[in-house]
Motif scaffolding. Structure first.
Motif, PDB file in Angstrom:
ATOM      1  N   SER A  38      -1.619  16.027  -0.868  1.00 26.82           N
ATOM      2  CA  SER A  38      -0.798  15.071  -0.140  1.00 26.82           C
ATOM      3  C   SER A  38      -0.773  15.477   1.324  1.00 26.82           C
ATOM      4  N   TYR A  75       6.103  13.608   0.151  1.00 27.57           N
ATOM      5  CA  TYR A  75       5.168  12.563   0.564  1.00 27.57           C
ATOM      6  C   TYR A  75       5.506  11.225  -0.099  1.00 27.57           C
ATOM      7  N   ALA A  76       5.963  11.262  -1.349  1.00 23.61           N
ATOM      8  CA  ALA A  76       6.398  10.030  -2.014  1.00 23.61           C
ATOM      9  C   ALA A  76       7.590   9.428  -1.269  1.00 23.61           C
ATOM     10  N   HIS A 116       2.191  10.219  -6.255  1.00 21.22           N
ATOM     11  CA  HIS A 116       2.759  11.438  -5.675  1.00 21.22           C
ATOM     12  C   HIS A 116       4.112  11.764  -6.304  1.00 21.22           C
ATOM     13  N   ASN A 149       6.368   7.822   1.944  1.00 22.68           N
ATOM     14  CA  ASN A 149       5.737   6.529   1.679  1.00 22.68           C
ATOM     15  C   ASN A 149       6.774   5.442   1.395  1.00 22.68           C
ATOM     16  N   ILE A 164       0.832  -1.201   0.000  1.00 18.71           N
ATOM     17  CA  ILE A 164       0.000   0.000   0.000  1.00 18.71           C
ATOM     18  C   ILE A 164       0.869   1.255   0.000  1.00 18.71           C
ATOM     19  N   PHE A 165       1.827   1.323   0.907  1.00 15.85           N
ATOM     20  CA  PHE A 165       2.677   2.508   0.994  1.00 15.85           C
ATOM     21  C   PHE A 165       3.554   2.667  -0.242  1.00 15.85           C
ATOM     22  N   ASN A 213       1.313   3.803  -3.140  1.00 18.20           N
ATOM     23  CA  ASN A 213       0.805   5.148  -2.913  1.00 18.20           C
ATOM     24  C   ASN A 213       1.867   6.192  -3.246  1.00 18.20           C
ATOM     25  N   ASN A 216       4.361  16.873  -2.724  1.00 23.74           N
ATOM     26  CA  ASN A 216       4.109  15.548  -3.290  1.00 23.74           C
ATOM     27  C   ASN A 216       5.377  14.715  -3.350  1.00 23.74           C
TER      28      ASN A 216
END
Length: 108
Positions: free
Chosen positions: A33, A45-46, A21, A49, A13-14, A17, A42
């Motif tokens: 984000s 945030y990438a 981003h 993750n 999931i991470f 996701n 973004n």
């Protein structure tokens, strides 16, 4: 019998996701984000993750075992390749093509 491990699920999931981003950060598209609507937010945030996915994987399997996990290794390789070549490829292909859907709602 195949069982679903929740930590493997969360790693996926991470990791997945992070991809939109990363893409939206590279092309500077405004997308919500954790750090707001900016391109830098973004990209950060990438990275968060990817870091969380790596931490969960390390907790469960130890980071050294990543060389034996072909799916995760392939996904991380694509992230690195796109992070390095993404801006060039988008600039190269975007400049030569018209939008796929014309703007039918444009006032004339």
């Amino acid at each position: 019998m195949v069982t679903l491990n929740i930590l493997d699920f969360l790693t996926g999931i991470f990791l997945m996701n992070a991809m939109p981003h990363l893409i939206f950060g590279i092309i500077r598209l405004r997308f919500l984000s954790l750090f707001g609507f900016s391109a830098v937010g973004n990209l950060l945030y990438a990275l968060v993750n990817i870091g969380v996915a790596g931490a969960i994987y390390h907790y469960q399997y130890d980071i050294i075992s990543i060389k034996h996990d072909a799916i995760l290794l392939g996904a991380m390789t694509m992230f690195v390749i796109f992070a390095i070549t993404g801006r060039f490829l988008i600039g190269f292909f975007q400049a030569k093509h018209k939008p796929v859907l014309p703007d039918y709602f444009k006032d004339e």
